[in-house]
Design a protein around this motif. Structure first.
Motif, short mmCIF file in Angstrom:
data_model
loop_
_atom_site.label_atom_id
_atom_site.label_comp_id
_atom_site.label_asym_id
_atom_site.label_seq_id
_atom_site.Cartn_x
_atom_site.Cartn_y
_atom_site.Cartn_z
N LEU A 1 0.86 -1.18 0.00
CA LEU A 1 0.00 0.00 0.00
C LEU A 1 0.89 1.23 0.00
N ASN A 2 1.29 1.66 -1.20
CA ASN A 2 2.18 2.81 -1.31
C ASN A 2 1.42 4.12 -1.46
N ARG A 3 0.11 4.02 -1.64
CA ARG A 3 -0.70 5.23 -1.83
C ARG A 3 -1.84 5.22 -0.83
N ARG A 4 -2.45 6.39 -0.66
CA ARG A 4 -3.48 6.54 0.36
C ARG A 4 -4.86 6.08 -0.09
N VAL A 5 -5.05 5.91 -1.40
CA VAL A 5 -6.34 5.44 -1.91
C VAL A 5 -6.11 4.10 -2.59
N THR A 6 -6.92 3.11 -2.23
CA THR A 6 -6.82 1.77 -2.81
C THR A 6 -8.17 1.38 -3.42
N ILE A 7 -8.15 1.05 -4.72
CA ILE A 7 -9.37 0.62 -5.40
C ILE A 7 -9.30 -0.88 -5.62
N ILE A 8 -10.34 -1.57 -5.20
CA ILE A 8 -10.42 -3.03 -5.32
C ILE A 8 -11.47 -3.36 -6.38
N VAL A 9 -11.06 -4.03 -7.45
CA VAL A 9 -11.98 -4.33 -8.54
C VAL A 9 -11.97 -5.83 -8.83
N GLY A 10 -13.03 -6.28 -9.44
CA GLY A 10 -13.14 -7.69 -9.80
C GLY A 10 -14.58 -8.04 -10.11
N LEU B 1 -6.06 -3.01 -6.82
CA LEU B 1 -5.99 -4.44 -6.57
C LEU B 1 -7.11 -5.12 -7.36
N SER B 2 -6.75 -6.03 -8.26
CA SER B 2 -7.78 -6.77 -9.00
C SER B 2 -7.95 -8.15 -8.38
N PHE B 3 -9.19 -8.59 -8.30
CA PHE B 3 -9.55 -9.87 -7.68
C PHE B 3 -10.15 -10.80 -8.74
N GLU B 4 -9.71 -12.04 -8.74
CA GLU B 4 -10.23 -13.02 -9.68
C GLU B 4 -10.46 -14.35 -8.94
N THR C 1 -7.70 -6.08 -16.00
CA THR C 1 -8.63 -5.67 -14.96
C THR C 1 -9.99 -5.32 -15.54
N LEU C 2 -10.00 -4.64 -16.68
CA LEU C 2 -11.27 -4.31 -17.32
C LEU C 2 -12.02 -5.58 -17.72
N GLU C 3 -11.29 -6.58 -18.19
CA GLU C 3 -11.92 -7.85 -18.54
C GLU C 3 -12.56 -8.50 -17.33
N LEU C 4 -11.88 -8.41 -16.18
CA LEU C 4 -12.39 -9.06 -14.97
C LEU C 4 -13.70 -8.45 -14.49
N ILE C 5 -13.91 -7.15 -14.78
CA ILE C 5 -15.17 -6.55 -14.34
C ILE C 5 -16.18 -6.48 -15.48
N GLY C 6 -15.89 -7.20 -16.58
CA GLY C 6 -16.87 -7.36 -17.64
C GLY C 6 -17.03 -6.19 -18.57
N VAL C 7 -15.98 -5.40 -18.74
CA VAL C 7 -16.07 -4.21 -19.60
C VAL C 7 -15.77 -4.57 -21.04
#
Length: 679
Positions: A32-41, A423-426, A448-454
């Motif tokens: 965690l090198n940054r203050r905002v973390t986005i979790i996608v999947g 962080l991408s989750f699969e 990552t875009l593929e994992l969320i169905g884009v």
């Protein structure tokens, strides 16, 4: 590199693996090198479960390095320590009796350091033992299972002492020519200033010394922050229940804690987690409005914050109605007062998301489930931009975790990789295992875009587009817009929301059709309006192509604006004030000894101009001239990057830009155009 340790959470290790160093490994830590973390999947990839695992942890331990790899290295080195060395394999000791020693006359300072070290200990003896290392490593493991500040101090003290001892050991070869190896102990004679049993250093001792130095460099941080959770189950509208009574149906307001109580029960949240669903927003605002002045002023600041970043500085009033319990009324300048349920769902969502973030204390942790709910794609980008860049939020040093399915948030992140962890989750299901694989996404977002169905058809289109020749045009125009907005006291336009750039690469422009009417001769051209239907086209002024300019100008309409730079290239409209600042910053040229004016280079090739006028001032001659006499691509990029950065840090202002009439005209036209497409 900062890592959040997760190795002691057994549930996490069963359900999650992480892709690290090219392979899948059990989840023990997250960078965690940054203050905002986005979790996608995708759905069912355990995003929310992971978020709640972190949320329900009492204290968090951060480590500057990978502790687990360090522990593995320690075991490898200890295996190299020979058995004959015993428990005490190095003894540093002062002798009181005279022994047969080698006289020592060189390096008196080094000898003094050795003597001072050993004099610190009772009995003037210090032993480096196997158990010394085991004690330190056991305490480190204990720290990861039970974060404790006092334990960090113990580890630090023991490691520093051991490091000092190894420095003594490594200095001994400087004091002697003898070749007796260290295998069990080394002794030092004080009175005669002589060394007994001097040695050369065996390899395993050098490795251990290096390992201890690495332990010294380890930094630990324990945080036990306040935590706020914003779930998907949220809303500002007061819930009403119809109740049968003797007099008929009566309306009753439901408990405003109903959402929060439900979530706390099912997810076993403790009392140290504040669950903010928006249902209590009325009560919180009413309490603030009736509080002391400093608290009331803080809410005024929140209204100003919302106004500046989301409503173009229009006056905003948020009022909890006294005579209608549960009802919040909002006034936006140039509009009528409206109750919050009469406004768009997007405004309600913004209030729920931003109210707890803005009012959080420094160092708080915020957890948000799917902020994109009820938010227009543009507002999603604007929301992320606000929490990562606005001084009001950044200065709080919050840790914000977001779970999302939104590709629009990812689009916004492309320009903010240095501000956001992704962080991408699969979900991985095999015959023997069912787990979620976590990847720390860095550059390419495709997977990552593929994992969320884009799909390509679902990507976001900005409210308008600016067509420019290349990347340097893009940076310079963006810089001009930035400083213009600052000069007007309004929030800067956000690329990817208010507008987007399209680079048409010079001569390729002839392949695009900007007319709405298609003739037979133009049927093969690319129809620009199918790419984007609101276009501001900026082209260099080429005196040999007047016909092309007139044709494009004749097409001007509401959704198509054509402007020329007024000069050979975009770089030619950079004011001399900015160029002189650039020369001083990049090449250390004293502007007082270098005179140029905008008219000197407006209609000449800038590469040729720099070669002629700039090179005589440089310590080293450079070739600025490209094939056509304009600047080379390297110097175009270097100059445009400097100008963009300078616009962001305040080094250049609108006053520096607008002294060039063409830069002023283009920027004002662009601002008016973008503003009109975002009303």
């Amino acid at each position: 590199m900062i890592s959040l340790d997760l190795g002691t959470n057994e549930e996490l290790s069963k359900e999650f693996k992480i892709f690290e160093d090219g392979k899948e490994v059990p989840l023990k830590r997250i960078q965690l090198n940054r203050r905002v973390t986005i979790i996608v999947g995708a759905n069912n990839s355990r995003k929310s479960r992971f978020l709640r695992h972190i949320l329900t942890t009492d204290s968090y331990l951060f480590c500057s390095k990978n502790h687990y790899s360090i522990y593995g290295r320690f075991e490898e080195i200890m295996d190299k320590v020979p058995n004959y060395a015993g428990e005490v394999f190095i003894r540093i000791k002062n002798l009181k009796a005279n022994l047969k020693t080698k006289p020592f006359k060189e390096n008196p300072d080094t000898f003094k350091e050795v003597i001072e070290f050993i004099s610190r200990f009772e009995g003037a003896e210090f032993n480096i033992k196997r158990s010394s290392f085991k004690s330190i490593m056991d305490k480190i493991n204990k720290l990861f299972s039970n974060p404790d500040v006092s334990l960090i101090e113990e580890i630090k003290s023991e490691v520093e002492l051991l490091n000092a001892a190894f420095k003594v050991v490594l200095k001994v070869p400087e004091l002697t020519e003898s070749r007796i190896p260290i295998t069990q102990f080394m002794t030092i004679h004080i009175k005669e200033k002589k060394i007994s049993r001097p040695s050369y250093i065996e390899d395993y001792v050098i490795e251990l010394a290096s390992f201890v130095e690495e332990l010294v460099s380890l930094e630990y941080l324990i945080e036990s922050p306040n935590k706020t959770y914003i779930p998907t189950l949220r809303g500002t509208v007061q819930l009403i229940e119809n109740i049968d009574s003797d007099g008929g149906i009566k309306e009753s307001l439901l408990n405003t804690n109903i959402f929060a109580d439900t979530i706390a029960k099912y997810y076993n949240f403790k009392s140290n987690v504040k669950i903010f669903t928006g249902q209590n927003l009325y009560k919180e605002i009413k309490s603030i409005r009736n509080s002391i002045r400093t608290i009331r002023e803080r809410f005024d600041e929140f209204e100003n914050f919302i106004s500046f970043y989301f409503f173009e500085n229009k006056t905003i009033d948020i009022i909890p109605l006294e005579d209608e319990p549960g009802q919040i009324q909002i006034y936006i300048e140039n509009d009528s007062d409206r109750k919050i349920h009469q406004l768009g769902d997007g405004i309600q969502s913004l209030l729920i998301l931003l109210f707890p973030i803005f009012n959080a204390d420094s160092g708080d942790w915020i957890f948000i489930e799917e902020p994109e709910i009820n938010l227009h794609p543009g507002l999603q980008s604007l929301f992320l931009n606000t929490i990562t860049k606005s001084p009001e939020i950044v200065e709080k040093n919050l840790n914000i975790f977001i779970s999302s399915h939104s590709n629009h948030l990812l689009n916004c992140v492309i320009d903010q990789e240095k501000l956001v962890n992704i962080l991408s989750f699969e979900q991985i299901i095999t015959k023997d295992e069912n787990y979620s694989l976590i990847r720390n996404v860095t550059n390419s977002k495709t997977k990552t875009l593929e994992l969320i169905g884009v799909k390509n058809s679902s990507t976001f289109m900005s409210n308008c587009s600016i067509w420019v020749e290349g990347i340097s045009d893009r940076y310079i125009i963006k810089a001009f817009l930035n400083v213009y907005c600052k000069s007007q006291g309004i929030a800067e336009f956000i690329e990817g929301y208010h507008y987007t750039f399209f680079e048409y690469a010079g001569s390729n422009l002839v392949h695009y059709l900007f007319s709405e009417d298609v003739s037979a001769s133009e049927i093969e051209k690319i129809k620009a309006h199918l790419i984007t239907n609101k276009i501001f086209l900026l082209a260099d002024t080429d005196t040999e192509k007047e016909k092309k300019h007139k044709e494009l100008e004749s097409l001007t309409r509401d959704d198509f604006i054509y402007n020329q730079t007024g000069a050979i290239e975009i770089e030619n409209i950079i004011s001399s004030k900015i160029l002189l600042l650039l020369f001083k910053s990049i090449w250390e040229i004293d502007s007082s000894r270098f005179r140029i004016a905008d008219k000197d280079y407006e209609s000449v090739r800038l590469g040729e101009f720099f070669n002629k006028r700039l090179n005589p001032k440089l310590k080293k001659v450079r070739n600025f001239k490209g094939d056509s006499g304009t600047l080379t691509t390297y110097y175009k990029n270097k100059i445009s990057e400097f100008i963009l950065k300078a616009s962001e840090n305040g080094t250049i202002t609108w006053d520096d830009v607008q002294v060039n009439e063409h830069a002023k005209r283009i920027t004002e036209n662009l601002y008016t155009y973008i503003r009109s497409k975002n009303n």
